[in-house]
Design a protein around this motif. Structure first.
Motif, PDB file in Angstrom:
ATOM      1  N   UNK A  84     -19.795 119.432 -39.888  1.00 47.67           N
ATOM      2  CA  UNK A  84     -20.744 119.384 -38.534  1.00 47.67           C
ATOM      3  C   UNK A  84     -22.325 119.925 -38.400  1.00 47.67           C
ATOM      4  N   UNK A  85     -23.049 120.575 -37.010  1.00 44.15           N
ATOM      5  CA  UNK A  85     -23.580 121.360 -36.942  1.00 44.15           C
ATOM      6  C   UNK A  85     -23.554 121.880 -35.784  1.00 44.15           C
ATOM      7  N   UNK A  86     -24.048 123.653 -35.953  1.00 44.10           N
ATOM      8  CA  UNK A  86     -23.773 124.275 -34.231  1.00 44.10           C
ATOM      9  C   UNK A  86     -25.324 124.785 -34.119  1.00 44.10           C
ATOM     10  N   UNK A  87     -26.064 125.421 -32.783  1.00 37.40           N
ATOM     11  CA  UNK A  87     -26.662 126.313 -32.314  1.00 37.40           C
ATOM     12  C   UNK A  87     -26.377 127.362 -31.435  1.00 37.40           C
ATOM     13  N   UNK A  88     -26.504 128.495 -31.455  1.00 36.95           N
ATOM     14  CA  UNK A  88     -26.530 129.084 -30.756  1.00 36.95           C
ATOM     15  C   UNK A  88     -27.711 130.343 -29.431  1.00 36.95           C
ATOM     16  N   UNK A  89     -27.699 130.052 -28.460  1.00 37.82           N
ATOM     17  CA  UNK A  89     -28.750 130.541 -28.706  1.00 37.82           C
ATOM     18  C   UNK A  89     -28.108 132.108 -27.730  1.00 37.82           C
ATOM     19  N   UNK A  90     -28.527 133.470 -27.685  1.00 41.40           N
ATOM     20  CA  UNK A  90     -27.748 134.444 -27.411  1.00 41.40           C
ATOM     21  C   UNK A  90     -29.011 135.397 -26.815  1.00 41.40           C
ATOM     22  N   UNK A 113     -33.427 139.388 -29.155  1.00 35.16           N
ATOM     23  CA  UNK A 113     -32.904 136.954 -28.787  1.00 35.16           C
ATOM     24  C   UNK A 113     -32.627 137.130 -30.063  1.00 35.16           C
ATOM     25  N   UNK A 114     -31.646 136.203 -30.064  1.00 32.12           N
ATOM     26  CA  UNK A 114     -30.761 135.362 -31.065  1.00 32.12           C
ATOM     27  C   UNK A 114     -31.207 134.071 -31.004  1.00 32.12           C
ATOM     28  N   UNK A 115     -31.712 132.897 -32.168  1.00 31.00           N
ATOM     29  CA  UNK A 115     -31.279 132.085 -32.306  1.00 31.00           C
ATOM     30  C   UNK A 115     -30.938 131.482 -33.572  1.00 31.00           C
ATOM     31  N   UNK A 116     -30.005 130.903 -33.650  1.00 27.48           N
ATOM     32  CA  UNK A 116     -28.789 130.703 -35.089  1.00 27.48           C
ATOM     33  C   UNK A 116     -28.998 128.697 -34.915  1.00 27.48           C
ATOM     34  N   UNK A 142     -32.840 133.203 -36.137  1.00 27.26           N
ATOM     35  CA  UNK A 142     -34.610 134.634 -35.841  1.00 27.26           C
ATOM     36  C   UNK A 142     -33.924 135.132 -35.117  1.00 27.26           C
ATOM     37  N   UNK A 143     -33.734 136.347 -34.962  1.00 22.53           N
ATOM     38  CA  UNK A 143     -33.900 137.929 -34.291  1.00 22.53           C
ATOM     39  C   UNK A 143     -34.879 138.448 -33.482  1.00 22.53           C
ATOM     40  N   UNK A 144     -35.075 138.210 -32.154  1.00 24.51           N
ATOM     41  CA  UNK A 144     -36.667 139.029 -31.708  1.00 24.51           C
ATOM     42  C   UNK A 144     -36.094 140.080 -31.041  1.00 24.51           C
ATOM     43  N   UNK A 145     -36.506 141.168 -31.413  1.00 22.10           N
ATOM     44  CA  UNK A 145     -36.182 142.270 -30.521  1.00 22.10           C
ATOM     45  C   UNK A 145     -37.458 143.013 -30.494  1.00 22.10           C
TER      46      UNK A 145
END
Length: 214
Positions: A84-90, A113-116, A142-145
């Motif tokens: 499968x495929x998964x996506x997260x935004x935190x 902020x992080x998106x996977x 992608x991790x943005x600080x």
């Protein structure tokens, strides 16, 4: 005279040919170490640009971000295995200690902020109302600080972003609420990220009763 027999809608369908699909949505908590992330860029103070380089690994206490957000996933089952495929935004607080550059620029991290995006392969089994799954997630994040910089009385903020790979084994426990619905608790940790921990509580819909394993 003839005789007709009425049947319920769907009677006679070959359900064994229906695809076995899981769709999930959930809440995520990620504990992320900033020690391996390079935070550098340019901030503006009183019309002038100033380069900054904030190194979380130099702080006396570990720089840790506690992130919260959402996740979505879709899996296709093949036997007891699934792909499968998964996506997260935190996002969340990433308060760090203040560092001072040679030019007197004071710097500290404040928010992350992080998106996977991940491909998932796993194997599971069901025992009554409970299920257990082992999974491996691979993909990119992608991790943005956000870094706050201060020069005299002037405060400015800037974002630094970094792209990195994900290799995260994950363990999931399922509780069947009905033949087509489960609540899932997943815990995983990235093999190459220091002090990385991810926990997800999700609600999953199943296209086949008990995933076709009843």
């Amino acid at each position: 005279m003839g005789r007709a027999e009425c049947r319920s809608f769907g009677d006679g369908w070959d359900r064994s040919r229906q695809p076995r699909i899981r769709l999930s949505m959930g809440l995520v908590h990620q504990s992320l170490s900033l020690a391996d992330i390079e935070l550098q860029g340019t901030s503006t103070h009183d019309g002038s640009s100033h380069a900054y380089h904030y190194d979380p690994s130099l702080t006396s206490t570990p720089s840790q971000a506690e992130l919260f957000g959402g996740a979505f996933g879709m899996h296709v089952l093949i036997g007891r295995a699934h792909l499968g495929m998964e996506a997260t935004v935190t996002g969340g607080s990433a308060d760090g200690e203040t560092q001072v550059s040679n030019t007197g620029l004071r710097m500290r991290s404040t928010f992350a902020l992080q998106a996977e995006a991940k491909a998932v392969a796993g194997y599971g089994t069901r025992m009554g109302k409970w299920g257990v799954l082992g999974e491996l997630q691979t993909g990119m994040r992608v991790t943005s600080v956000e870094v706050e910089t201060r020069l005299a009385d002037c405060i400015s903020t800037a974002m630094s972003s970094e792209l990195s790979a994900i290799v995260r084994p994950q363990f999931t426990v399922q509780r069947w609420l009905s033949p087509w619905l489960t609540t899932d608790l997943s815990v995983g940790s990235d093999l190459f990220q220091e002090r990385d921990l991810s926990m997800t509580l999700s609600l999953t819909a199943h296209s086949r009763s008990y995933d076709g394993m009843d």
